[in-house]
Structures are given as structure tokens and as C-alpha cells.
Design a protein around this motif. Structure first.
Motif, PDB file in Angstrom:
ATOM      1  N   GLN A   1      35.465  -6.987  12.643  1.00 12.22           N
ATOM      2  CA  GLN A   1      34.202  -6.486  13.183  1.00 12.22           C
ATOM      3  C   GLN A   1      34.231  -6.314  14.698  1.00 12.22           C
ATOM      4  O   GLN A   1      33.495  -5.510  15.239  1.00 12.22           O
ATOM      5  CB  GLN A   1      33.061  -7.443  12.810  1.00 12.22           C
ATOM      6  CG  GLN A   1      32.842  -7.569  11.315  1.00 12.22           C
ATOM      7  CD  GLN A   1      32.386  -6.271  10.698  1.00 12.22           C
ATOM      8  OE1 GLN A   1      31.487  -5.612  11.215  1.00 12.22           O
ATOM      9  NE2 GLN A   1      33.006  -5.888   9.599  1.00 12.22           N
ATOM     10  N   HIS A   2      35.081  -7.108  15.375  1.00 15.55           N
ATOM     11  CA  HIS A   2      35.095  -7.116  16.841  1.00 15.55           C
ATOM     12  C   HIS A   2      36.536  -7.147  17.343  1.00 15.55           C
ATOM     13  O   HIS A   2      37.457  -7.462  16.607  1.00 15.55           O
ATOM     14  CB  HIS A   2      34.364  -8.354  17.377  1.00 15.55           C
ATOM     15  CG  HIS A   2      32.995  -8.517  16.827  1.00 15.55           C
ATOM     16  ND1 HIS A   2      31.935  -7.730  17.203  1.00 15.55           N
ATOM     17  CD2 HIS A   2      32.498  -9.364  15.896  1.00 15.55           C
ATOM     18  CE1 HIS A   2      30.858  -8.095  16.536  1.00 15.55           C
ATOM     19  NE2 HIS A   2      31.167  -9.084  15.728  1.00 15.55           N
ATOM     20  N   GLY A   3      36.681  -6.862  18.614  1.00 15.17           N
ATOM     21  CA  GLY A   3      37.980  -6.988  19.264  1.00 15.17           C
ATOM     22  C   GLY A   3      38.873  -5.783  19.073  1.00 15.17           C
ATOM     23  O   GLY A   3      38.453  -4.745  18.561  1.00 15.17           O
ATOM     24  N   PRO A   4      40.129  -5.942  19.468  1.00 16.49           N
ATOM     25  CA  PRO A   4      41.059  -4.805  19.442  1.00 16.49           C
ATOM     26  C   PRO A   4      41.363  -4.290  18.035  1.00 16.49           C
ATOM     27  O   PRO A   4      41.770  -3.153  17.867  1.00 16.49           O
ATOM     28  CB  PRO A   4      42.322  -5.348  20.106  1.00 16.49           C
ATOM     29  CG  PRO A   4      42.214  -6.817  20.043  1.00 16.49           C
ATOM     30  CD  PRO A   4      40.744  -7.139  19.996  1.00 16.49           C
ATOM     31  N   LYS A   5      41.166  -5.111  17.012  1.00 14.02           N
ATOM     32  CA  LYS A   5      41.430  -4.683  15.634  1.00 14.02           C
ATOM     33  C   LYS A   5      40.160  -4.224  14.911  1.00 14.02           C
ATOM     34  O   LYS A   5      40.159  -4.041  13.699  1.00 14.02           O
ATOM     35  CB  LYS A   5      42.076  -5.819  14.841  1.00 14.02           C
ATOM     36  CG  LYS A   5      43.473  -6.148  15.294  1.00 14.02           C
ATOM     37  CD  LYS A   5      44.098  -7.172  14.385  1.00 14.02           C
ATOM     38  CE  LYS A   5      45.532  -7.437  14.772  1.00 14.02           C
ATOM     39  NZ  LYS A   5      46.170  -8.363  13.830  1.00 14.02           N
ATOM     40  N   SER A   6      39.102  -4.024  15.645  1.00 13.35           N
ATOM     41  CA  SER A   6      37.822  -3.617  15.049  1.00 13.35           C
ATOM     42  C   SER A   6      38.004  -2.393  14.155  1.00 13.35           C
ATOM     43  O   SER A   6      38.621  -1.406  14.546  1.00 13.35           O
ATOM     44  CB  SER A   6      36.824  -3.314  16.154  1.00 13.35           C
ATOM     45  OG  SER A   6      35.581  -2.951  15.606  1.00 13.35           O
TER      46      SER A   6
END
Length: 100
Positions: A52-57
Motif C-alpha cells: 500500500q505504501h513505499g517504493p513497492k506500492s
């Protein structure tokens, strides 16, 4: 003095119909999982998880949950697909914990 939690209290019970499916290759999508598990029983619910969040969103988390209508289908899926190689990775298929 507060009571220490025991294994029985801290461990959530396992579901008879809900599966954890893990070790998924990032290129595996919902359609692939559904087509693999559908022949083993009637699927009641399917949760394919994404970051849901961060660089892998927006990218898959590498695991999902699937619930069958019957315990028999659940055990068929575990026997048939645990360690099944999908995209050169062995699937981890096991019963999932029930949230209380």
C-alpha cells in the motif's frame, strides 16, 4: 503479578476452509491463482494482497488468502498444491489463522 500468555492464548486458531498461499513470484497475478485453485473446490473468498505504501506500492506482496466453501476442498488444495512449482518457485499452501 500479571499472567504470562501461554501458547494457546497467543496463537490464533486455524481455519478449516481458509488457505495461506505464499512464496509467489512477483509476476503471478490473481487470475493465475484462481485458475490453479478453482478446479479443487468452490471458492468463497479470495484476497490477493498488494503493498500500500513505499517504493513497492501497487506491487504484489508475494502471498494471498483463499477460502473454500468446504474443509474437504481446503485439504485437497493443500495436498495437491503445497510445493507445486509455479514460475520456478515452490508454493507454500497451508491453513490460515482465523482472526478473533
Amino acid at each position: 503479578m500479571p499472567e504470562k500468555p501461554t501458547a494457546a492464548k497467543k496463537d490464533a486458531p486455524l481455519s478449516e476452509t481458509r488457505l495461506y498461499i505464499g512464496n509467489l513470484d512477483p509476476s503471478v497475478d490473481e487470475y493465475t491463482i484462481l485458475k490453479l485453485f478453482e478446479p479443487l473446490g468452490r471458492i468463497k473468498e479470495f484476497n490477493f494482497l498488494f503493498h500500500q505504501h513505499g517504493p513497492k506500492s501497487g506491487q504484489p506482496r508475494g502471498y494471498c488468502f483463499l477460502e473454500y466453501e468446504s474443509p474437504q476442498a481446503t485439504w485437497r488444495a493443500i495436498r495437491a498444491l503445497h510445493n507445486y512449482r509455479l514460475k520456478n518457485r515452490p508454493l507454500v499452501v497451508s491453513t490460515a489463522s482465523v482472526s478473533i
